[in-house]
Design a protein around this motif. Structure first.
Motif, PDB file in Angstrom:
ATOM      1  N   ALA A   1       0.852  -1.189   0.000  1.00  0.00           N
ATOM      2  CA  ALA A   1       0.000   0.000   0.000  1.00  0.00           C
ATOM      3  C   ALA A   1       0.885   1.237   0.000  1.00  0.00           C
ATOM      4  N   LEU A   2       0.597   2.186  -0.885  1.00  0.00           N
ATOM      5  CA  LEU A   2       1.343   3.447  -0.959  1.00  0.00           C
ATOM      6  C   LEU A   2       0.454   4.523  -0.339  1.00  0.00           C
ATOM      7  N   LEU A   3       0.769   4.933   0.867  1.00  0.00           N
ATOM      8  CA  LEU A   3      -0.168   5.684   1.699  1.00  0.00           C
ATOM      9  C   LEU A   3      -0.185   7.181   1.463  1.00  0.00           C
ATOM     10  N   ASP A   4       0.843   7.741   0.836  1.00  0.00           N
ATOM     11  CA  ASP A   4       0.844   9.187   0.610  1.00  0.00           C
ATOM     12  C   ASP A   4       1.642   9.507  -0.651  1.00  0.00           C
ATOM     13  N   GLU A   5       1.710  10.805  -0.973  1.00  0.00           N
ATOM     14  CA  GLU A   5       2.352  11.237  -2.218  1.00  0.00           C
ATOM     15  C   GLU A   5       3.833  10.885  -2.256  1.00  0.00           C
ATOM     16  N   ALA A   6       4.500  10.997  -1.113  1.00  0.00           N
ATOM     17  CA  ALA A   6       5.927  10.692  -1.071  1.00  0.00           C
ATOM     18  C   ALA A   6       6.180   9.225  -1.405  1.00  0.00           C
ATOM     19  N   ALA A   7       5.387   8.336  -0.810  1.00  0.00           N
ATOM     20  CA  ALA A   7       5.535   6.903  -1.082  1.00  0.00           C
ATOM     21  C   ALA A   7       5.209   6.587  -2.537  1.00  0.00           C
ATOM     22  N   LEU A   8       4.160   7.222  -3.063  1.00  0.00           N
ATOM     23  CA  LEU A   8       3.765   6.996  -4.454  1.00  0.00           C
ATOM     24  C   LEU A   8       4.858   7.430  -5.417  1.00  0.00           C
ATOM     25  N   MET A   9       5.394   8.621  -5.208  1.00  0.00           N
ATOM     26  CA  MET A   9       6.433   9.139  -6.094  1.00  0.00           C
ATOM     27  C   MET A   9       7.691   8.278  -6.033  1.00  0.00           C
ATOM     28  N   ALA A  10       8.106   7.901  -4.821  1.00  0.00           N
ATOM     29  CA  ALA A  10       9.311   7.081  -4.665  1.00  0.00           C
ATOM     30  C   ALA A  10       9.145   5.721  -5.330  1.00  0.00           C
ATOM     31  N   CYS A  11       7.974   5.111  -5.161  1.00  0.00           N
ATOM     32  CA  CYS A  11       7.740   3.788  -5.730  1.00  0.00           C
ATOM     33  C   CYS A  11       7.670   3.836  -7.251  1.00  0.00           C
ATOM     34  N   MET A  12       7.023   4.851  -7.806  1.00  0.00           N
ATOM     35  CA  MET A  12       6.953   4.974  -9.263  1.00  0.00           C
ATOM     36  C   MET A  12       8.338   5.140  -9.868  1.00  0.00           C
ATOM     37  N   ALA A  13       9.164   5.966  -9.231  1.00  0.00           N
ATOM     38  CA  ALA A  13      10.526   6.163  -9.727  1.00  0.00           C
ATOM     39  C   ALA A  13      11.332   4.874  -9.596  1.00  0.00           C
ATOM     40  N   TYR A  14      11.122   4.152  -8.501  1.00  0.00           N
ATOM     41  CA  TYR A  14      11.796   2.865  -8.288  1.00  0.00           C
ATOM     42  C   TYR A  14      11.442   1.890  -9.411  1.00  0.00           C
ATOM     43  N   VAL A  15      10.172   1.833  -9.761  1.00  0.00           N
ATOM     44  CA  VAL A  15       9.723   0.934 -10.825  1.00  0.00           C
ATOM     45  C   VAL A  15      10.286   1.370 -12.175  1.00  0.00           C
ATOM     46  N   ASP A  16      10.196   2.658 -12.479  1.00  0.00           N
ATOM     47  CA  ASP A  16      10.652   3.153 -13.777  1.00  0.00           C
ATOM     48  C   ASP A  16      12.160   3.008 -13.968  1.00  0.00           C
ATOM     49  N   LEU A  17      12.905   2.999 -12.874  1.00  0.00           N
ATOM     50  CA  LEU A  17      14.364   2.908 -12.972  1.00  0.00           C
ATOM     51  C   LEU A  17      14.888   1.475 -12.874  1.00  0.00           C
ATOM     52  N   ASN A  18      14.011   0.509 -12.748  1.00  0.00           N
ATOM     53  CA  ASN A  18      14.435  -0.892 -12.653  1.00  0.00           C
ATOM     54  C   ASN A  18      15.346  -1.325 -13.797  1.00  0.00           C
ATOM     55  N   PRO A  19      15.004  -1.051 -15.059  1.00  0.00           N
ATOM     56  CA  PRO A  19      15.875  -1.475 -16.169  1.00  0.00           C
ATOM     57  C   PRO A  19      17.255  -0.827 -16.131  1.00  0.00           C
ATOM     58  N   LEU A  20      17.349   0.411 -15.640  1.00  0.00           N
ATOM     59  CA  LEU A  20      18.653   1.071 -15.551  1.00  0.00           C
ATOM     60  C   LEU A  20      19.522   0.408 -14.496  1.00  0.00           C
ATOM     61  N   ARG A  21      18.923   0.066 -13.359  1.00  0.00           N
ATOM     62  CA  ARG A  21      19.691  -0.595 -12.311  1.00  0.00           C
ATOM     63  C   ARG A  21      20.148  -1.985 -12.758  1.00  0.00           C
ATOM     64  N   ALA A  22      19.330  -2.628 -13.597  1.00  0.00           N
ATOM     65  CA  ALA A  22      19.681  -3.966 -14.101  1.00  0.00           C
ATOM     66  C   ALA A  22      20.563  -3.901 -15.344  1.00  0.00           C
ATOM     67  N   LYS A  23      20.948  -2.689 -15.753  1.00  0.00           N
ATOM     68  CA  LYS A  23      21.801  -2.469 -16.924  1.00  0.00           C
ATOM     69  C   LYS A  23      21.149  -2.991 -18.205  1.00  0.00           C
ATOM     70  N   MET A  24      19.830  -2.906 -18.257  1.00  0.00           N
ATOM     71  CA  MET A  24      19.103  -3.279 -19.461  1.00  0.00           C
ATOM     72  C   MET A  24      18.922  -2.082 -20.383  1.00  0.00           C
ATOM     73  N   ALA A  25      19.184  -0.882 -19.860  1.00  0.00           N
ATOM     74  CA  ALA A  25      19.059   0.340 -20.659  1.00  0.00           C
ATOM     75  C   ALA A  25      19.987   1.396 -20.084  1.00  0.00           C
ATOM     76  N   ASN A  26      20.324   2.381 -20.909  1.00  0.00           N
ATOM     77  CA  ASN A  26      21.215   3.457 -20.472  1.00  0.00           C
ATOM     78  C   ASN A  26      20.457   4.695 -20.030  1.00  0.00           C
ATOM     79  N   THR A  27      19.286   4.896 -20.587  1.00  0.00           N
ATOM     80  CA  THR A  27      18.467   6.054 -20.228  1.00  0.00           C
ATOM     81  C   THR A  27      17.015   5.619 -20.079  1.00  0.00           C
ATOM     82  N   PRO A  28      16.188   6.395 -19.357  1.00  0.00           N
ATOM     83  CA  PRO A  28      14.782   6.038 -19.172  1.00  0.00           C
ATOM     84  C   PRO A  28      14.030   5.883 -20.493  1.00  0.00           C
TER      85      PRO A  28
END
Length: 324
Positions: free
Chosen positions: A170-197
């Motif tokens: 559960a993402l209870l507030d705006e801070a949690a929502l924003m952090a989680c969305m960025a975490y999800v969107d940056l997954n391929p970069l952390r896994a070195k599957m892409a160089n840019t978003p």
């Protein structure tokens, strides 16, 4: 022991949830198996297409997603009010896009007259379908079951494809929502599957970047509607431009060959949400490791646990540190 699903979903506290599904066997969901040399890359499009399709059928909006080699991430918004507003006919049409439905339902859609008994059972069905179309459990079930059947057929085998049920937070507030969305969107970069978003294939951030070039927002994803205000339309309570800049800056910080710093002047949304830059970096690179269960600022967690009568405040110390 994990909490029961009904104890994790509380729409009165939040309608935003982060869901993760992982493969159960060594065979890849997507990507390339280095042992056999066989490529499963085409399965990523299976997941993406099915996910976006279900976002149009269910009363659930897709906020962010990333299809990885052996797991998927998705951030969902449950629009239960929309499910309540839909007519009986609309509910049946949506459900029949997924399942065959009953004879009474087809008779109703064809305009045939139903007797009192048939109408009684049809009303019961529609009520059940209405609830299911705003259920995260049913959304993930329909998504994962379809992919599992197709993958098993292609692999010529049977049995479980996914590692138990999906995990939800559960993402209870705006801070949690924003952090989680960025975490999800940056997954391929952390896994070195892409160089840019914008090069991250089969992710929500790539779709948003492509549409942003044309000054548009994707119709298949939840829209960014700007900062919170008195009369808020439905959508993500952030500016699209600020979010894209934030993801880009965060991506530079997590690269091993570059050193970066998220300056307040370049990412005002961090200042607005009162998250320190060093804490933001930890949130968006280790979200699943540092949080187990509901995520939010301390007061949001207190209210959530009190309402659901949870005696244990999970993540409280972490939230006090990272969201301070």
């Amino acid at each position: 022991m994990g909490l029961a699903r009904k104890c994790q979903i509380s729409l009165s506290d939040t309608r935003y949830y982060h869901c993760v599904s992982r493969c159960v066997r060594r065979a890849f969901l997507c990507g390339e198996d280095k042992l056999t040399g066989r490529s499963y890359e085409h399965r990523r499009s299976w997941v993406e297409e099915r996910l976006l399709f279900l976002g149009q059928v269910f009363c659930i909006d897709v906020c962010a997603y990333a299809v990885m080699s052996n797991h998927t991430h998705v951030v969902l918004y449950v629009d239960d009010k929309k499910a309540e507003r839909l007519s009986d006919r609309a509910i049946l049409i949506r459900w029949h896009k997924l399942f065959k439905g009953s004879a009474c339902g087809h008779m109703y859609l064809m305009g045939k007259c139903l007797d009192e008994g048939q109408r009684y059972f049809l009303d019961k069905e529609i009520q059940k379908y209405r609830q299911r179309l705003s259920s995260i459990s049913w959304f993930m079930r329909v998504l994962n079951e379809n992919i599992a059947r197709r993958a098993n057929k292609e692999d010529g085998c049977t049995g479980h494809f996914w590692e138990g049920r999906f995990k939800s937070q559960a993402l209870l507030d705006e801070a949690a929502l924003m952090a989680c969305m960025a975490y999800v969107d940056l997954n391929p970069l952390r896994a070195k599957m892409a160089n840019t978003p914008e090069e991250s294939e089969h992710t929500s951030i790539k779709m948003r970047c492509e549409q942003a070039k044309m000054a548009k927002q994707p119709k298949l994803l939840a829209r960014f509607i700007g900062s919170p205000r008195k009369h808020m339309p439905k959508g993500l309570p952030f500016e699209l431009k600020s979010y894209l800049e934030l993801v880009e800056l965060t991506g530079k910080c997590i690269r091993t060959d570059k050193r970066g710093y998220i300056a307040k002047s370049e990412a005002p949304i961090l200042e607005r949400l009162n998250i320190k830059a060093q804490n933001w970096l930890k949130l968006t690179t280790q979200f699943e490791k540092v949080f187990h269960g509901a995520v939010g600022k301390p007061h949001s967690l207190d209210m959530y646990c009190e309402k659901l009568q949870h005696k244990r405040r999970r993540n409280l110390n972490t939230s006090e540190t990272l969201f301070a």
